[in-house]
Scaffold this motif. Structure first.
Motif, PDB file in Angstrom:
ATOM      1  N   ARG A   4       2.763  10.271  -9.907  1.00  0.00           N
ATOM      2  CA  ARG A   4       1.808  10.588 -10.974  1.00  0.00           C
ATOM      3  C   ARG A   4       0.970  11.822 -10.662  1.00  0.00           C
ATOM      4  NH1 ARG A   4      -0.410   4.471 -12.223  1.00  0.00           N
ATOM      5  NH2 ARG A   4       1.536   3.712 -13.131  1.00  0.00           N
ATOM      6  N   SER A   5       1.241  12.479  -9.538  1.00  0.00           N
ATOM      7  CA  SER A   5       0.494  13.671  -9.087  1.00  0.00           C
ATOM      8  C   SER A   5      -0.978  13.365  -8.865  1.00  0.00           C
ATOM      9  CB  SER A   5       0.653  14.821 -10.085  1.00  0.00           C
ATOM     10  OG  SER A   5       2.007  15.178 -10.209  1.00  0.00           O
ATOM     11  N   ASN A   6      -1.269  12.172  -8.401  1.00  0.00           N
ATOM     12  CA  ASN A   6      -2.636  11.784  -8.044  1.00  0.00           C
ATOM     13  C   ASN A   6      -2.797  11.880  -6.535  1.00  0.00           C
ATOM     14  OD1 ASN A   6      -3.248  11.131 -10.695  1.00  0.00           O
ATOM     15  ND2 ASN A   6      -2.664   9.000 -10.455  1.00  0.00           N
ATOM     16  N   PRO A   7      -4.032  11.967  -6.049  1.00  0.00           N
ATOM     17  CA  PRO A   7      -4.227  11.946  -4.592  1.00  0.00           C
ATOM     18  C   PRO A   7      -3.714  10.629  -4.005  1.00  0.00           C
ATOM     19  CG  PRO A   7      -6.271  12.505  -5.737  1.00  0.00           C
ATOM     20  CD  PRO A   7      -5.284  12.120  -6.774  1.00  0.00           C
ATOM     21  N   GLU A   8      -3.060  10.734  -2.851  1.00  0.00           N
ATOM     22  CA  GLU A   8      -2.466   9.542  -2.230  1.00  0.00           C
ATOM     23  C   GLU A   8      -3.505   8.504  -1.833  1.00  0.00           C
ATOM     24  OE1 GLU A   8       0.051   9.818   1.185  1.00  0.00           O
ATOM     25  OE2 GLU A   8       1.473  11.038   0.091  1.00  0.00           O
ATOM     26  N   HIS A   9      -4.674   8.964  -1.425  1.00  0.00           N
ATOM     27  CA  HIS A   9      -5.671   8.058  -0.876  1.00  0.00           C
ATOM     28  C   HIS A   9      -6.503   7.339  -1.931  1.00  0.00           C
ATOM     29  CE1 HIS A   9      -7.759  11.864  -1.429  1.00  0.00           C
ATOM     30  NE2 HIS A   9      -8.831  11.138  -1.615  1.00  0.00           N
ATOM     31  N   SER A  10      -6.326   7.644  -3.215  1.00  0.00           N
ATOM     32  CA  SER A  10      -7.098   6.950  -4.241  1.00  0.00           C
ATOM     33  C   SER A  10      -6.265   5.834  -4.854  1.00  0.00           C
ATOM     34  CB  SER A  10      -7.552   7.930  -5.331  1.00  0.00           C
ATOM     35  OG  SER A  10      -6.437   8.398  -6.038  1.00  0.00           O
ATOM     36  N   ILE A  11      -6.956   4.768  -5.244  1.00  0.00           N
ATOM     37  CA  ILE A  11      -6.277   3.622  -5.838  1.00  0.00           C
ATOM     38  C   ILE A  11      -7.235   2.938  -6.799  1.00  0.00           C
ATOM     39  CG2 ILE A  11      -6.933   2.133  -3.911  1.00  0.00           C
ATOM     40  CD1 ILE A  11      -4.372   0.591  -4.352  1.00  0.00           C
ATOM     41  N   ASN A  12      -6.730   2.526  -7.925  1.00  0.00           N
ATOM     42  CA  ASN A  12      -7.538   1.799  -8.904  1.00  0.00           C
ATOM     43  C   ASN A  12      -7.458   0.314  -8.586  1.00  0.00           C
ATOM     44  OD1 ASN A  12      -8.033   4.194 -10.265  1.00  0.00           O
ATOM     45  ND2 ASN A  12      -6.214   3.953 -11.530  1.00  0.00           N
ATOM     46  N   GLU A  41      -4.868  -4.409  -7.228  1.00  0.00           N
ATOM     47  CA  GLU A  41      -4.574  -3.064  -7.724  1.00  0.00           C
ATOM     48  C   GLU A  41      -4.229  -3.134  -9.206  1.00  0.00           C
ATOM     49  OE1 GLU A  41      -1.452  -1.856  -8.773  1.00  0.00           O
ATOM     50  OE2 GLU A  41      -0.231  -3.533  -8.214  1.00  0.00           O
ATOM     51  N   THR A  42      -4.644  -2.100  -9.940  1.00  0.00           N
ATOM     52  CA  THR A  42      -4.395  -2.066 -11.380  1.00  0.00           C
ATOM     53  C   THR A  42      -3.512  -0.886 -11.771  1.00  0.00           C
ATOM     54  OG1 THR A  42      -6.417  -0.791 -11.745  1.00  0.00           O
ATOM     55  CG2 THR A  42      -6.583  -3.198 -11.909  1.00  0.00           C
ATOM     56  N   MET A  43      -2.756  -0.362 -10.819  1.00  0.00           N
ATOM     57  CA  MET A  43      -1.918   0.801 -11.074  1.00  0.00           C
ATOM     58  C   MET A  43      -0.518   0.421 -11.534  1.00  0.00           C
ATOM     59  SD  MET A  43      -3.124   3.047  -7.817  1.00  0.00           S
ATOM     60  CE  MET A  43      -1.894   4.267  -8.078  1.00  0.00           C
ATOM     61  N   THR A  44      -0.072  -0.776 -11.218  1.00  0.00           N
ATOM     62  CA  THR A  44       1.264  -1.219 -11.609  1.00  0.00           C
ATOM     63  C   THR A  44       1.145  -2.485 -12.448  1.00  0.00           C
ATOM     64  OG1 THR A  44       1.581  -2.615  -9.659  1.00  0.00           O
ATOM     65  CG2 THR A  44       2.250  -0.317  -9.459  1.00  0.00           C
ATOM     66  N   GLU A  45       2.246  -2.890 -13.061  1.00  0.00           N
ATOM     67  CA  GLU A  45       2.233  -4.107 -13.871  1.00  0.00           C
ATOM     68  C   GLU A  45       2.145  -5.367 -13.017  1.00  0.00           C
ATOM     69  OE1 GLU A  45       5.633  -4.086 -16.396  1.00  0.00           O
ATOM     70  OE2 GLU A  45       4.932  -2.368 -17.552  1.00  0.00           O
ATOM     71  N   VAL A  81       0.842  -1.199   0.000  1.00  0.00           N
ATOM     72  CA  VAL A  81       0.000   0.000   0.000  1.00  0.00           C
ATOM     73  C   VAL A  81       0.880   1.252   0.000  1.00  0.00           C
ATOM     74  CG1 VAL A  81      -1.642   1.331   1.381  1.00  0.00           C
ATOM     75  CG2 VAL A  81      -2.014  -1.098   1.018  1.00  0.00           C
ATOM     76  N   ASN A  82       1.955   1.239   0.782  1.00  0.00           N
ATOM     77  CA  ASN A  82       2.864   2.385   0.793  1.00  0.00           C
ATOM     78  C   ASN A  82       3.536   2.571  -0.570  1.00  0.00           C
ATOM     79  OD1 ASN A  82       2.291   3.096   3.426  1.00  0.00           O
ATOM     80  ND2 ASN A  82       3.900   1.810   4.273  1.00  0.00           N
ATOM     81  N   MET A  83       3.862   1.467  -1.237  1.00  0.00           N
ATOM     82  CA  MET A  83       4.441   1.545  -2.576  1.00  0.00           C
ATOM     83  C   MET A  83       3.444   2.195  -3.543  1.00  0.00           C
ATOM     84  SD  MET A  83       5.291  -1.349  -5.381  1.00  0.00           S
ATOM     85  CE  MET A  83       3.553  -1.681  -5.356  1.00  0.00           C
ATOM     86  N   LEU A  84       2.166   1.853  -3.414  1.00  0.00           N
ATOM     87  CA  LEU A  84       1.147   2.444  -4.281  1.00  0.00           C
ATOM     88  C   LEU A  84       0.968   3.931  -3.994  1.00  0.00           C
ATOM     89  CD1 LEU A  84      -1.457  -0.433  -4.269  1.00  0.00           C
ATOM     90  CD2 LEU A  84       0.068   0.234  -6.120  1.00  0.00           C
ATOM     91  N   LYS A  85       1.152   4.336  -2.745  1.00  0.00           N
ATOM     92  CA  LYS A  85       1.094   5.762  -2.418  1.00  0.00           C
ATOM     93  C   LYS A  85       2.233   6.510  -3.116  1.00  0.00           C
ATOM     94  CE  LYS A  85      -1.184   5.784   2.041  1.00  0.00           C
ATOM     95  NZ  LYS A  85      -1.068   6.215   3.428  1.00  0.00           N
TER      96      LYS A  85
END
Length: 103
Positions: free
Chosen positions: A46-54, A85-89, A36-40
């Motif tokens: 990416r200049s996205n809000p820290e608390h949002s995740i796909n 999570e769908t933000m990373t490969e 979760v910290n890695m996704l933050k």
């Protein structure tokens, strides 16, 4: 049996299982927190809000049939959901038990 070693007592096996189970849970919680910290960090880059995740989510019920004949709705008393999570490969499976993505 061939070595003539007596089997362990059930109480001893239960105590060992409890110790191993709590150690595995602790390791899993630590690993999920790191993910979760890695996704933050990815969100910050990416200049996205820290608390949002796909995420992509799937669920499963403890029933072999889809519907009940006696009541409306799902014929199950329990369900489980898996979030990926769908933000990373890597597409890690994550959970947010500690509300790390809440403000």
């Amino acid at each position: 049996a061939n070595l003539d070693i007596p089997p362990p007592a059930r109480s001893s096996m239960q105590r060992r299982s409890n110790v191993v189970g709590s150690a595995i849970k602790k390791l899993n919680d630590q690993d999920m927190t790191e993910k979760v910290n890695m996704l933050k960090v990815v969100n910050r880059k990416r200049s996205n809000p820290e608390h949002s995740i796909n995420i992509a989510m799937d669920g499963r019920y403890n029933s072999s049939t889809i519907a009940s004949r006696k009541k409306a709705g799902q014929n199950a008393s329990q369900s489980i959901g898996i979030a990926c999570e769908t933000m990373t490969e890597k597409q890690y499976i994550i959970r947010d038990e500690k509300n790390l993505f809440r403000r």
